[in-house]
Structures are given as structure tokens and as C-alpha cells.
Write a protein that holds these residues in place. Structure first.
Motif, PDB file in Angstrom:
ATOM      1  N   CYS A 178      42.491 -12.193  44.025  1.00 18.27           N
ATOM      2  CA  CYS A 178      43.034 -12.959  42.874  1.00 18.27           C
ATOM      3  C   CYS A 178      44.351 -12.455  42.580  1.00 18.27           C
ATOM      4  O   CYS A 178      45.114 -13.045  42.095  1.00 18.27           O
ATOM      5  CB  CYS A 178      41.988 -13.096  41.775  1.00 18.27           C
ATOM      6  N   THR A 220      37.220  -9.960  45.824  1.00 16.44           N
ATOM      7  CA  THR A 220      37.396 -11.001  44.848  1.00 16.44           C
ATOM      8  C   THR A 220      38.753 -10.730  44.101  1.00 16.44           C
ATOM      9  O   THR A 220      39.713 -11.420  43.924  1.00 16.44           O
ATOM     10  CB  THR A 220      36.713 -11.642  44.036  1.00 16.44           C
ATOM     11  N   TRP A 254      45.400 -14.680  37.145  1.00 17.50           N
ATOM     12  CA  TRP A 254      44.116 -13.714  37.916  1.00 17.50           C
ATOM     13  C   TRP A 254      42.914 -13.839  37.012  1.00 17.50           C
ATOM     14  O   TRP A 254      42.003 -14.005  38.061  1.00 17.50           O
ATOM     15  CB  TRP A 254      44.556 -12.166  37.847  1.00 17.50           C
ATOM     16  N   CYS A 308      41.375 -17.170  38.233  1.00 13.29           N
ATOM     17  CA  CYS A 308      40.995 -17.308  39.600  1.00 13.29           C
ATOM     18  C   CYS A 308      39.620 -16.530  39.696  1.00 13.29           C
ATOM     19  O   CYS A 308      38.805 -16.930  40.649  1.00 13.29           O
ATOM     20  CB  CYS A 308      42.243 -16.288  40.478  1.00 13.29           C
ATOM     21  N   MET A 309      39.493 -15.521  38.862  1.00 12.00           N
ATOM     22  CA  MET A 309      37.969 -14.659  38.807  1.00 12.00           C
ATOM     23  C   MET A 309      37.137 -15.675  38.317  1.00 12.00           C
ATOM     24  O   MET A 309      35.813 -15.657  38.855  1.00 12.00           O
ATOM     25  CB  MET A 309      38.234 -13.458  38.031  1.00 12.00           C
ATOM     26  N   LYS A 367      46.648 -13.999  44.976  1.00 13.93           N
ATOM     27  CA  LYS A 367      47.174 -15.225  44.762  1.00 13.93           C
ATOM     28  C   LYS A 367      47.789 -15.525  43.601  1.00 13.93           C
ATOM     29  O   LYS A 367      48.834 -16.333  43.541  1.00 13.93           O
ATOM     30  CB  LYS A 367      45.465 -15.969  44.729  1.00 13.93           C
ATOM     31  N   SER A 368      47.700 -14.698  42.419  1.00 15.55           N
ATOM     32  CA  SER A 368      48.313 -14.801  41.159  1.00 15.55           C
ATOM     33  C   SER A 368      49.646 -14.183  41.077  1.00 15.55           C
ATOM     34  O   SER A 368      50.465 -14.140  40.539  1.00 15.55           O
ATOM     35  CB  SER A 368      47.571 -14.404  40.016  1.00 15.55           C
TER      36      SER A 368
END
Length: 311
Positions: free
Chosen positions: A259, A255, A216, A219-220, A262-263
């Protein structure tokens, strides 16, 4: 250049701290400072990491966890907090503050916050409110200065100021809390709080959650936000994120949620936390059942307050 997000150190106002304490107390009728009784009742969770099956969560903010069965549900919490308002108002009027209305206690409890123990998880919520509560997304903390005499009556002596004559210990808020939570501070009233904290602590340190947080954070970082953990963002509600919701906050919030998806951090957290809580319930069911009876008695008392307007 990556944006560095750092929470300010401005503390919560008195009202914010009071509501947080009331919410923690309400979970089990206990008190965060009620001695070591909870420690004796709450068994330590096993040292090994439990097996989990990570599955997609359609409503991660509303996912039911094993310990939820022993806490106030949404309707019960509403009854408790509305009763707190009624009792507080009655006390304040008795002390001469006839116009006082304690309409803050329940203001945020009814609106969905879109959050879990890892912070914001609801994408639609993030687009609309950023990191705010749904009930009052644009209201800055400490927007209104409170009369010192009123504050002394409501909370007890403040910052060395004298107590309001005739005010009960802890002010009217303290009196209302004692009437609604008569077991607070007594032995055998902190088990749910202890187990909830233990489970959350173990989940935070679980290797699968730690790995997902690293993903995460990466991603950030790719999106321009330099944060290591979701709790850094969560801590900014009421500090950095105040006043009208800004485009910067909405971007950070959306965001953040994206994330987490996504993670697979959101799904991993839910699965891991549920596993630790399941073990906690299995090892402490007798004590939890006893606390649930006390909770039911508290709801019954609050119901009488709502019906009669006092207690």
C-alpha cells in the motif's frame, strides 16, 4: 469484516529501553535530557513547505538523507556499540559477575530493518521477517528473567532495590556510556538530534505526506486492515508482534509495504524529509560540523577500547 489492529500497551523491557536510549544518544553524543542547549542551537525550520520532486526509490530503507552525513555511519555505530559491550563486560566482571556477557547492544544494529521514518518499506524483508529485526526475528521480549543483583549492577538501583555495592552511578551501562560519550549532557551536543526531530515532525505534517497517508490507509482498509497511520503498525513491534512470526503478521507487513508503494507514500516521504533536512543543514552547518568533530573523537576513543580491551 475489516480487521482492527490495535497495539497493546505493554512497555518495553529494561533492555529494550536501554538500547533505544543508547541509540538516540549515539547519534550526536547528546542526551535526551541535556537541558535546553539544543533548543538554542537549532534554528527553527521555515514555515512554508519546500518544493519537492517525488521520484521512485530503488532502496528506500537505505536512501541517504542530508543529515546522515553528520551521524555515525554503520561501521562507526558498530565500533561504538562493540566498545560499549567491552566496557560493560569489564565493569560487570569487576563487580563479581564473571560470566556476564553484554552481547545484546549490537545484536540488532547490523541487520537491515527494511524500515524508514514511516515504518516498513522493504517488500522482501516484509515477506521474511514481518515487522521484526533481521537479527532475532523470533525472540520474544523479556524471554529471560534477569537476576535482580545483576540488574542492579548493570543499570543501577531497580524498582526501589538497593544499589550493588561498588557499582558506579547508573550501573555498568552508565559507566560505559560516560566513557564513550564524555560530552553527553553538555551544551552544544544536541543539534543533530534537534534537527532530526524537527525535520521528521515537519515531514509528518507536510500536506503531501498527509495526503499519501490517507491513500495508504484507504488501501489498507480495502485489504481488511483498519489503521489510520503507518505508525500504528510500527508501534506493534515487540508488543503485538512477538514470538514466532505468524501468517497474520506477514500478511499485514506485505500489505503495508504494498500500500505504501501503491500510494507513493514511501517515495513522497523520502523526498519531503530530504527537503526539510537539506534546509536544516544549510541553516546549521557550522554547528553540525562541530558536532561531527565530537563524533569523530568518540569513534577514536571506541577504537582504542576495541584495540586494548578497556579504557
Amino acid at each position: 469484516m475489516p480487521r482492527s489492529i490495535r497495539p497493546s500497551r505493554r512497555p518495553l523491557g529494561t533492555l529494550g529501553a536501554l538500547f533505544l536510549a543508547a541509540a538516540l544518544t549515539a547519534c550526536s553524543g547528546g542526551s535526551a535530557g541535556s537541558g535546553d542547549s539544543g533548543g538554542r542551537n537549532a534554528a527553527s525550520l521555515p514555515g512554508g513547505e519546500p518544493k519537492v520532486s517525488v521520484t521512485p526509490q530503488q532502496d528506500p530503507a537505505g536512501a541517504r538523507l542530508p543529515l546522515d552525513a553528520y551521524a555515525f555511519d554503520k561501521d562507526q555505530m558498530k565500533i561504538m556499540q562493540q566498545a560499549q559491550d567491552i566496557l560493560t563486560d569489564a565493569c560487570m566482571h569487576r563487580l563479581g559477575f564473571s560470566a556476564f556477557k553484554n552481547a545484546n547492544t549490537y545484536v540488532n544494529a547490523g541487520g537491515g530493518r527494511g524500515s524508514t521514518g514511516i515504518g516498513l518499506v522493504d517488500a522482501e524483508y516484509a515477506k521474511k521477517y514481518g515487522y521484526r529485526t533481521g537479527s532475532m526475528p523470533d525472540r520474544p521480549r523479556d524471554a529471560q528473567k534477569q537476576d535482580p543483583n545483576e540488574a542492579a549492577a548493570l543499570y543501577g538501583p531497580q524498582d526501589g532495590a538497593p544499589a550493588r555495592p561498588g557499582a558506579p552511578e547508573g550501573g555498568c551501562s552508565g559507566e560505559a556510556t560516560r566513557k564513550l560519550y564524555p560530552q553527553s549532557g553538555k551544551a552544544g551536543t544536541r543539534l543533530l538530534d534537534e534537527l532530526t526531530q524537527q525535520s521528521n515532525d515537519r515531514a509528518r505534517g507536510d500536506s503531501r505526506v498527509v495526503a499519501a497517508i490517507r491513500q495508504w490507509s484507504a488501501c489498507m482498509r480495502d485489504a481488511g486492515f483498519q489503521v489510520k497511520t503507518p505508525w500504528e503498525l510500527q508501534a506493534m513491534e515487540g508488543t503485538r508482534w512477538t514470538g514466532p512470526v505468524t501468517a497474520e503478521e506477514i500478511t499485514a507487513a506485505t500489505t503495508d509495504v504494498g500500500c505504501k508503494q501503491k500510494s507513493k507514500l514511501t517515495d513522497t516521504w523520502t523526498a519531503v524529509l530530504a527537503a526539510y533536512q537539506k534546509t536544516a543543514v544549510e541553516k546549521n552547518k557550522e554547528g553540525l560540523d562541530q558536532e561531527k568533530k565530537q563524533l569523530a573523537q568518540q569513534v577514536e576513543t571506541a577504537g582504542k577500547v576495541l584495540a586494548e580491551g578497556a579504557a
